[in-house]
Enzyme design. Structure first.
Site, PDB file in Angstrom:
ATOM      1  N   GLY A 214       0.806  -1.219   0.000  1.00 46.05           N
ATOM      2  CA  GLY A 214       0.000   0.000   0.000  1.00 46.05           C
ATOM      3  C   GLY A 214       0.834   1.261   0.000  1.00 46.05           C
ATOM      4  N   ILE A 215       0.149   2.353   0.293  1.00 41.24           N
ATOM      5  CA  ILE A 215       0.758   3.678   0.244  1.00 41.24           C
ATOM      6  C   ILE A 215       1.259   4.061   1.643  1.00 41.24           C
ATOM      7  CG2 ILE A 215      -1.453   4.893   0.659  1.00 41.24           C
ATOM      8  CD1 ILE A 215      -0.522   6.884  -1.567  1.00 41.24           C
ATOM      9  N   GLY A 216       2.324   4.861   1.719  1.00 39.25           N
ATOM     10  CA  GLY A 216       2.822   5.330   3.014  1.00 39.25           C
ATOM     11  C   GLY A 216       4.263   4.918   3.232  1.00 39.25           C
ATOM     12  N   ILE A 218       5.732   2.856   5.564  1.00 47.14           N
ATOM     13  CA  ILE A 218       6.090   1.498   5.988  1.00 47.14           C
ATOM     14  C   ILE A 218       6.322   0.535   4.807  1.00 47.14           C
ATOM     15  CG2 ILE A 218       5.217  -0.516   7.260  1.00 47.14           C
ATOM     16  CD1 ILE A 218       4.044   1.433   9.303  1.00 47.14           C
ATOM     17  N   GLU A 237      -2.354  -2.434  -6.203  1.00 49.49           N
ATOM     18  CA  GLU A 237      -3.103  -1.290  -6.729  1.00 49.49           C
ATOM     19  C   GLU A 237      -2.076  -0.302  -7.274  1.00 49.49           C
ATOM     20  OE1 GLU A 237      -5.652   0.259  -3.698  1.00 49.49           O
ATOM     21  OE2 GLU A 237      -5.119   2.297  -4.213  1.00 49.49           O
ATOM     22  N   GLY A 335      -7.780   1.584  -1.755  1.00 53.15           N
ATOM     23  CA  GLY A 335      -8.028   0.156  -1.959  1.00 53.15           C
ATOM     24  C   GLY A 335      -7.764  -0.672  -0.721  1.00 53.15           C
TER      25      GLY A 335
HETATM   26  N1  COA Z   1      -2.162  10.002  16.228  1.00 45.93           N
HETATM   27  C1  COA Z   1      -1.551  11.170  15.923  1.00 45.93           C
HETATM   28  N2  COA Z   1      -0.686  11.302  14.880  1.00 45.93           N
HETATM   29  C2  COA Z   1      -0.443  10.217  14.150  1.00 45.93           C
HETATM   30  C3  COA Z   1      -1.053   8.968  14.404  1.00 45.93           C
HETATM   31  C4  COA Z   1      -1.942   8.888  15.512  1.00 45.93           C
HETATM   32  N3  COA Z   1      -2.547   7.746  15.796  1.00 45.93           N
HETATM   33  N4  COA Z   1      -0.611   8.084  13.496  1.00 45.93           N
HETATM   34  C5  COA Z   1       0.243   8.740  12.682  1.00 45.93           C
HETATM   35  N5  COA Z   1       0.341  10.018  13.077  1.00 45.93           N
HETATM   36  C6  COA Z   1       1.147  11.070  12.451  1.00 45.93           C
HETATM   37  C7  COA Z   1       2.543  10.563  12.139  1.00 45.93           C
HETATM   38  O1  COA Z   1       3.415  10.739  13.243  1.00 45.93           O
HETATM   39  C8  COA Z   1       2.935  11.422  10.969  1.00 45.93           C
HETATM   40  O2  COA Z   1       3.296  12.711  11.422  1.00 45.93           O
HETATM   41  P1  COA Z   1       4.584  13.471  10.863  1.00 45.93           P
HETATM   42  O3  COA Z   1       4.242  13.688   9.397  1.00 45.93           O
HETATM   43  O4  COA Z   1       4.628  14.709  11.663  1.00 45.93           O
HETATM   44  O5  COA Z   1       5.709  12.507  11.059  1.00 45.93           O
HETATM   45  C9  COA Z   1       1.623  11.591  10.206  1.00 45.93           C
HETATM   46  O6  COA Z   1       0.587  11.356  11.177  1.00 45.93           O
HETATM   47  C10 COA Z   1       1.463  10.621   9.052  1.00 45.93           C
HETATM   48  O7  COA Z   1       1.589   9.304   9.539  1.00 45.93           O
HETATM   49  P2  COA Z   1       2.389   8.206   8.743  1.00 45.93           P
HETATM   50  O8  COA Z   1       2.211   6.910   9.444  1.00 45.93           O
HETATM   51  O9  COA Z   1       3.790   8.661   8.457  1.00 45.93           O
HETATM   52  O10 COA Z   1       1.595   8.220   7.376  1.00 45.93           O
HETATM   53  P3  COA Z   1       1.947   7.586   5.989  1.00 45.93           P
HETATM   54  O11 COA Z   1       2.348   8.626   5.040  1.00 45.93           O
HETATM   55  O12 COA Z   1       2.860   6.420   6.151  1.00 45.93           O
HETATM   56  O13 COA Z   1       0.523   7.063   5.512  1.00 45.93           O
HETATM   57  C11 COA Z   1      -1.675   6.149   5.907  1.00 45.93           C
HETATM   58  C12 COA Z   1      -0.194   6.142   6.307  1.00 45.93           C
HETATM   59  C13 COA Z   1      -2.395   5.168   6.813  1.00 45.93           C
HETATM   60  C14 COA Z   1      -2.261   7.530   6.040  1.00 45.93           C
HETATM   61  C15 COA Z   1      -1.788   5.673   4.447  1.00 45.93           C
HETATM   62  O14 COA Z   1      -1.238   4.403   4.353  1.00 45.93           O
HETATM   63  C16 COA Z   1      -3.230   5.621   3.991  1.00 45.93           C
HETATM   64  O15 COA Z   1      -3.790   6.622   3.638  1.00 45.93           O
HETATM   65  N6  COA Z   1      -3.852   4.412   3.970  1.00 45.93           N
HETATM   66  C17 COA Z   1      -5.231   4.238   3.516  1.00 45.93           C
HETATM   67  C18 COA Z   1      -5.309   3.862   2.061  1.00 45.93           C
HETATM   68  C19 COA Z   1      -4.668   2.566   1.743  1.00 45.93           C
HETATM   69  O16 COA Z   1      -4.150   1.865   2.584  1.00 45.93           O
HETATM   70  N7  COA Z   1      -4.713   2.187   0.473  1.00 45.93           N
HETATM   71  C20 COA Z   1      -4.187   0.889   0.099  1.00 45.93           C
HETATM   72  C21 COA Z   1      -3.648   0.720  -1.201  1.00 45.93           C
HETATM   73  S1  COA Z   1      -2.554   1.984  -1.875  1.00 45.93           S
END
Ligand code: COA
Length: 430
Positions: A214-216, A218, A237, A335
């Site tokens: 996925g996106i992000g 990790i 995706e 997705g």
């Molecule tokens: N409470 C407060 N802040 C939080 C938090 C929580 N529970 N979880 C994360 N954060 C903060 C992080 O510290 C980070 O802050 P920073 O930018 O100041 O470091 C920010 O929020 C973003 O978190 P991060 O985990 O780095 O996000 P990411 O860019 O890795 O994206 C998702 C993670 C979950 C947002 C992303 O995977 C997503 O949108 N998923 C849904 C869609 C999906 O999974 N599609 C699948 C196929 S592509």
């Protein structure tokens, strides 16, 4: 008339294309790295004179003036997936979220709503009069069928991609040329916690498995940790740079795939120029429309399918929040539900949700007893399969709430476990 004559006849400027938009028109624009910047900027320039126009987008890569505060009432951005620009503009009341599962996004929009214009991007035309939609066919082809007027912004920097990406000049109403540089999204360097998550997930992925990443942040760490695997396949995706690393390391061969053997299958690509060069004219890359790649029944035909997505917060019953943070929309479902459910349909399949156990420099636990009021759930607890943090793996499918509470507390950060136990008592979760 030759195809070249037809091309010349349909060639217009971005301003001429935007001039066709009327009050209360609906425009759908191609997503992410496929967005048409010249057309969207030309629309923004017309903003003050327009009323009630809707522009439907997905993960904008650039900031557009139509999301500024003074555009409220003139142009509304209906966004399938928020990125930094949509989040920033949310308070301006010029952006609203469009909830969906990715595999239905285009089909349902076409079925239920009116679409006047589709604006996309494509490669230059070939001798036979075809363009390649290049970096994505998530909903774009459906919109070409649906819209009354389709304009493609032609960019010679776009890679020619294989699969269901071709569009003929006869299907297009307007051509705009704009060779600006593509926006890139480089993978972030994994943190120590993300490395640990990658190691746990590597233990769950068998040789010969088909993966979705996925996106992000990790997923990049995960790709790095899969370098010792053999014969992995891809049914995803989003194509990412991490996948290029795995192909170059000889890990991804697709030889054991049960669906599209030998091919990496996805619906859009988002990464760096290296990824875009890799997919250019590469017959082992198969782009299929989002309603195909992300249909859980299609995903489930890949034996040993492992879907790996990221979340922001998981509660002790297993409800996953991936798109909502601190009282507002953060991204979208995309997705996640499609792929998580689809993987579980596969023989030997696994749906994995990965997240760091803390946020805000360790001050907040991402495993919580309850989600805050108003938080939007991306994956229901009835759908969730496996949750992974740097502290371990929690297998939740088939487990009661009481058992889930134990397993999720065990993978929470040690600093928060006592507090979570106390809250689990208070809310009678176990
Ligand atoms: N409470 C407060 N802040 C939080 C938090 C929580 N529970 N979880 C994360 N954060 C903060 C992080 O510290 C980070 O802050 P920073 O930018 O100041 O470091 C920010 O929020 C973003 O978190 P991060 O985990 O780095 O996000 P990411 O860019 O890795 O994206 C998702 C993670 C979950 C947002 C992303 O995977 C997503 O949108 N998923 C849904 C869609 C999906 O999974 N599609 C699948 C196929 S592509």
């Amino acid at each position: 008339m030759t195809f070249q004559d037809e091309y010349k006849q349909k060639h217009i400027t971005a301003e001429e294309a935007a001039a066709k938009v009327e009050n209360y028109s609906t425009i759908v624009a191609a997503m992410a790295a496929s967005e048409p910047p010249a057309l969207l900027r030309a629309l923004a320039n017309r903003g003050p004179e327009l009323q009630g126009v809707r522009v439907c987008t997905c993960l904008l890569m650039r900031n557009y003036d139509f999301m500024e505060e003074d555009m409220a009432g003139h142009i509304l951005n209906e966004s399938w997936f928020f990125g930094p620009w949509e989040r920033k503009a949310f308070q301006n009341r010029t952006v609203t979220h469009l909830p969906n599962n990715l595999h239905e996004a285009g089909i349902k929009k076409a079925e239920k709503d009116s679409v006047d214009f589709f604006w996309g991007t494509a490669t230059p035309m070939n001798q036979e009069g075809y363009f390649s939609l290049s970096l994505g066919v998530t909903y774009e082809k459906t919109m070409i069928q649906k819209a009354s007027f389709t304009v493609l912004e032609i960019n010679e920097n776009l890679p020619w991609t294989h699969g269901d990406t071709r569009v003929h000049i006869s299907e297009v109403d307007g051509i705009v040329e704009n060779d600006e540089e593509l926006v890139e999204m480089p993978p972030a360097e994994p943190s120590a916690a993300e490395e640990r998550i990658g190691e746990h997930i590597a233990n769950l992925v068998q040789d010969g498995a088909t993966i979705q990443l996925g996106i992000g942040g990790i997923p990049n760490a995960i790709a790095q940790n899969l370098k010792d695997k053999k014969d992995l396949g891809v049914h995803t995706e989003m194509f990412t740079d991490g996948m290029v690393d795995l192909v170059e390391a000889g890990v991804i061969t697709g030889e054991q795939k049960t669906l599209w053997p030998g091919k990496m299958v996805g619906t859009f690509a988002l990464g760096t120029r290296r990824l875009y060069n890799f997919i250019h004219n590469n017959p082992s890359i198969e782009f299929q429309q989002g309603h195909v790649t992300n249909d859980p029944c299609v995903i489930g035909k890949n034996n040993g399918m492992v879907s790996i997505n990221t979340a922001l917060q998981v509660d002790l019953t297993g409800q996953v929040v991936s798109e909502w943070l601190e009282g507002q929309q953060f991204s979208g479902t995309g997705g996640q539900a499609d792929t998580h459910r689809g993987a579980q349909r596969a023989s030997g399949g696994l749906g994995i949700i990965a997240l760091r156990s803390t946020a805000k420099k360790g001050k907040i636990s991402t495993i919580t007893s309850q989600h805050p009021a108003g938080a939007q759930i991306t994956l229901g607890r009835q759908d969730v399969d496996v949750v992974v943090t740097e502290h371990g793996v929690a297998f939740l499918k088939g487990m009661s709430v009481r058992e889930r509470v134990k397993r999720l507390i065990a993978i929470a950060h040690p600093d928060f476990r006592e507090r979570l136990k106390w809250e689990a008592d208070k809310f009678l979760l176990w």
